[in-house]
Design a protein around this motif. Structure first.
Motif, short mmCIF file in Angstrom:
data_model
loop_
_atom_site.label_atom_id
_atom_site.label_comp_id
_atom_site.label_asym_id
_atom_site.label_seq_id
_atom_site.Cartn_x
_atom_site.Cartn_y
_atom_site.Cartn_z
N GLY A 1 3.77 14.59 8.98
CA GLY A 1 5.20 14.58 8.70
C GLY A 1 5.59 13.70 7.52
N PHE A 2 4.65 12.89 7.00
CA PHE A 2 4.95 12.04 5.85
C PHE A 2 4.91 12.86 4.56
CE2 PHE A 2 3.73 8.68 8.83
CZ PHE A 2 4.71 7.73 8.56
N ALA A 3 5.67 12.39 3.56
CA ALA A 3 5.71 13.07 2.27
C ALA A 3 4.37 13.01 1.55
CB ALA A 3 6.80 12.48 1.39
N LYS A 4 3.60 11.95 1.80
CA LYS A 4 2.25 11.80 1.26
C LYS A 4 1.36 11.27 2.37
CE LYS A 4 3.66 11.07 -3.55
NZ LYS A 4 3.55 10.18 -4.74
N PRO A 5 0.03 11.50 2.26
CA PRO A 5 -0.86 11.18 3.39
C PRO A 5 -0.92 9.69 3.76
CG PRO A 5 -1.91 12.72 1.90
CD PRO A 5 -0.68 12.23 1.20
N VAL A 6 -0.64 9.42 5.02
CA VAL A 6 -0.75 8.09 5.61
C VAL A 6 -1.47 8.24 6.94
CG1 VAL A 6 0.50 6.10 6.53
CG2 VAL A 6 1.44 7.36 4.59
N SER A 7 -2.41 7.35 7.24
CA SER A 7 -3.10 7.43 8.52
C SER A 7 -3.13 6.06 9.20
CB SER A 7 -4.53 7.94 8.35
OG SER A 7 -4.54 9.34 8.13
N ASP A 8 -3.19 6.11 10.51
CA ASP A 8 -3.25 4.91 11.34
C ASP A 8 -4.60 4.84 12.02
OD1 ASP A 8 -2.30 2.64 12.80
OD2 ASP A 8 -1.95 3.95 14.53
N LEU A 9 -5.07 3.62 12.25
CA LEU A 9 -6.35 3.39 12.92
C LEU A 9 -6.16 2.71 14.26
CD1 LEU A 9 -8.20 1.85 9.85
CD2 LEU A 9 -8.70 4.10 10.82
N LYS B 1 12.69 14.91 9.48
CA LYS B 1 13.12 13.53 9.67
C LYS B 1 12.19 12.75 10.60
CE LYS B 1 18.04 14.64 9.08
NZ LYS B 1 19.39 14.61 9.72
N THR B 2 11.15 13.43 11.10
CA THR B 2 10.31 12.83 12.14
C THR B 2 8.86 12.73 11.70
OG1 THR B 2 11.74 13.93 13.78
CG2 THR B 2 9.65 12.99 14.57
N ALA B 3 8.30 11.54 11.82
CA ALA B 3 6.86 11.35 11.68
C ALA B 3 6.24 11.44 13.06
CB ALA B 3 6.55 10.00 11.03
N SER B 4 5.12 12.09 13.16
CA SER B 4 4.49 12.28 14.47
C SER B 4 2.98 12.23 14.30
CB SER B 4 4.94 13.61 15.09
OG SER B 4 4.66 14.71 14.24
N SER B 5 2.25 12.80 15.26
CA SER B 5 0.79 12.76 15.18
C SER B 5 0.20 14.02 15.79
CB SER B 5 0.24 11.54 15.94
OG SER B 5 0.33 11.76 17.35
N CYS B 6 -1.07 14.21 15.51
CA CYS B 6 -1.79 15.30 16.16
C CYS B 6 -3.23 14.89 16.41
CB CYS B 6 -1.75 16.57 15.32
SG CYS B 6 -2.80 16.53 13.84
N PHE B 7 -3.85 15.58 17.33
CA PHE B 7 -5.30 15.49 17.53
C PHE B 7 -5.91 16.84 17.17
CE2 PHE B 7 -4.39 11.75 19.98
CZ PHE B 7 -5.56 11.01 19.95
N GLY C 1 0.82 -1.21 0.00
CA GLY C 1 0.00 0.00 0.00
C GLY C 1 0.84 1.25 0.00
N ALA C 2 1.91 1.25 0.81
CA ALA C 2 2.81 2.40 0.84
C ALA C 2 3.48 2.60 -0.52
CB ALA C 2 3.87 2.22 1.93
N MET C 3 3.83 1.49 -1.19
CA MET C 3 4.45 1.60 -2.51
C MET C 3 3.46 2.15 -3.54
SD MET C 3 7.22 1.34 -4.22
CE MET C 3 8.31 0.36 -3.18
N ASP D 1 3.80 -0.90 12.88
CA ASP D 1 3.82 -1.50 11.54
C ASP D 1 3.50 -0.45 10.48
OD1 ASP D 1 4.39 -4.03 12.52
OD2 ASP D 1 2.29 -4.66 12.58
N VAL D 2 2.47 0.36 10.74
CA VAL D 2 2.07 1.40 9.78
C VAL D 2 3.20 2.42 9.61
CG1 VAL D 2 0.42 3.26 9.29
CG2 VAL D 2 -0.38 1.11 10.31
N LEU D 3 3.80 2.83 10.72
CA LEU D 3 4.88 3.82 10.66
C LEU D 3 6.08 3.28 9.89
CD1 LEU D 3 4.80 5.19 14.32
CD2 LEU D 3 4.23 6.47 12.25
N ARG D 4 6.46 2.03 10.16
CA ARG D 4 7.63 1.46 9.48
C ARG D 4 7.41 1.37 7.97
NH1 ARG D 4 8.16 -1.23 14.44
NH2 ARG D 4 6.60 -2.79 13.90
N ALA D 5 6.22 0.95 7.58
CA ALA D 5 5.93 0.86 6.15
C ALA D 5 5.97 2.24 5.51
CB ALA D 5 4.57 0.21 5.92
N GLY D 6 5.36 3.22 6.16
CA GLY D 6 5.33 4.56 5.62
C GLY D 6 6.70 5.20 5.55
#
Length: 331
Positions: free
Chosen positions: A302-310, A148-154, A110-112, A132-137
């Motif tokens: 922080g990702f180059a393209k949109p990725v979300s975790d559930l 250099k950092t992926a993070s999150s927000c509410f 999916g990330a590819m 798992d989601v973060l590593r793939a992304g």
């Protein structure tokens, strides 16, 4: 503001292609149907063993007409995806044989798809972990240029309207980086600024929080926030920010006037950046439960393209909302 409605309308106005890596999950199959029927997505791809997806859809009574079903191990793109994955990871010791095997993992596939433009965004985590989601992304899509950092927000809404943007604010990071270093904290602030523009449609004004205001206490944790603030100054970012600030200084103009007179963010803060995950996670839950605010997220940033975790316990409605938010972020 109705955050969910705004995000759905934004996604509908310019529908994009979404990939859902956990295509055998009955919730995900239902979500795919809803996204197409409500025109939130232009196209939806379900990943997994085709026979299992078809059987689950039949059992659940979901019509999958118009939904793209892909089994990575048998797809015609396997060769090109494996080669691209190898090129991305060969400096980490990846072999071509490993690449061909690992790329069939649905999260990596999916990330590819997103990396190569075959999908515009990915939402995962219904069955797999956040890690798992973060590593793939991170291994395939990567982070935004300069970060250099992926993070999150509410996205916090329905708060006292005297705070933030009519009672709406961004809280970051509350779910990903346990104890960020100064450089990571600066990255989180930059990502949160982008999230503020995307989600609240206003210019970000950021407070980097601490238990100290402008040197009122001395501690390694305080120094970390001070250093992060200086890093942001060195990057010449295009948003207002200040730190280190206690929460009351950040939020109450009269308190800031006493503790941090002349601050550029006085009376304007709409983004709170927490010094660590303890503070962020506790903070958003206190505001949600005691303050009766609505908390939407966490949304990855922080990702180059949109990725979300559930959340693995997410309902169909929760997943639809996350998908709409993710698609609304596509540029």
């Amino acid at each position: 503001m109705n955050f969910v409605t705004n995000m759905k309308n934004k996604a509908i106005s310019a529908p994009k292609k979404l990939v859902l890596p956990e295509g055998t999950d009955k919730r995900i199959i239902r979500v795919a149907r809803i996204l197409l029927d409500e025109k939130i997505a232009q196209g939806v791809t379900l990943l997994g063993k085709t026979a299992e997806i078809l059987e689950t859809a039949k059992t659940e009574g979901v019509d999958i007409e118009g939904i793209n079903v892909v089994s990575p191990g048998g797809d015609l793109n396997l060769g090109s995806y494996a080669e691209t994955y190898y090129e991305l990871r060969k400096n980490k010791g990846m072999t071509k044989e490993q690449a061909r095997m690992e790329i069939t993992d649905t999260l990596r596939w999916g990330a590819m798809m997103v990396h190569k433009g075959d999908a515009d965004a990915m939402v995962g985590g219904a069955e797999r972990t956040t890690g798992d989601v973060l590593r793939a992304g991170l291994s395939i899509i990567g982070t935004l240029p300069g970060l250099k950092t992926a993070s999150s927000c509410f996205v916090m809404t329905d708060m006292n309207p005297q705070y933030g943007e009519e009672g709406a604010m961004i809280f970051s990071d509350c779910a990903v980086v346990p104890n960020p270093k100064p450089e990571q904290l600066a990255d989180i602030a930059e990502s949160a600024a982008l999230s503020c523009r995307e989600f609240l449609n206003v210019e970000p004004v950021i407070a980097l929080l601490s238990f100290s205001t402008k040197g009122s206490a001395s501690h390694d944790d305080v120094i970390k926030v001070q250093e992060a603030t200086n890093i942001l100054k060195g990057r010449s970012v295009k948003f207002l920010f200040d730190g280190e600030l206690q929460a009351d200084s950040a939020l109450v103009p009269s308190v800031m006037e006493k503790k941090a007179p002349g601050s550029p963010v006085q009376g304007k803060v709409n983004v709170l950046v927490f010094p660590n995950l303890d503070a962020g996670n506790i903070g958003y839950k206190l505001v949600q439960r005691i303050g009766k605010a609505q908390a939407y997220g966490p949304f990855l940033q922080g990702f180059a393209k949109p990725v979300s975790d559930l959340s693995r316990g997410a309902s169909v409605d929760d997943i639809v909302t996350t998908c709409a938010v993710t698609l609304a972020r596509v540029k």
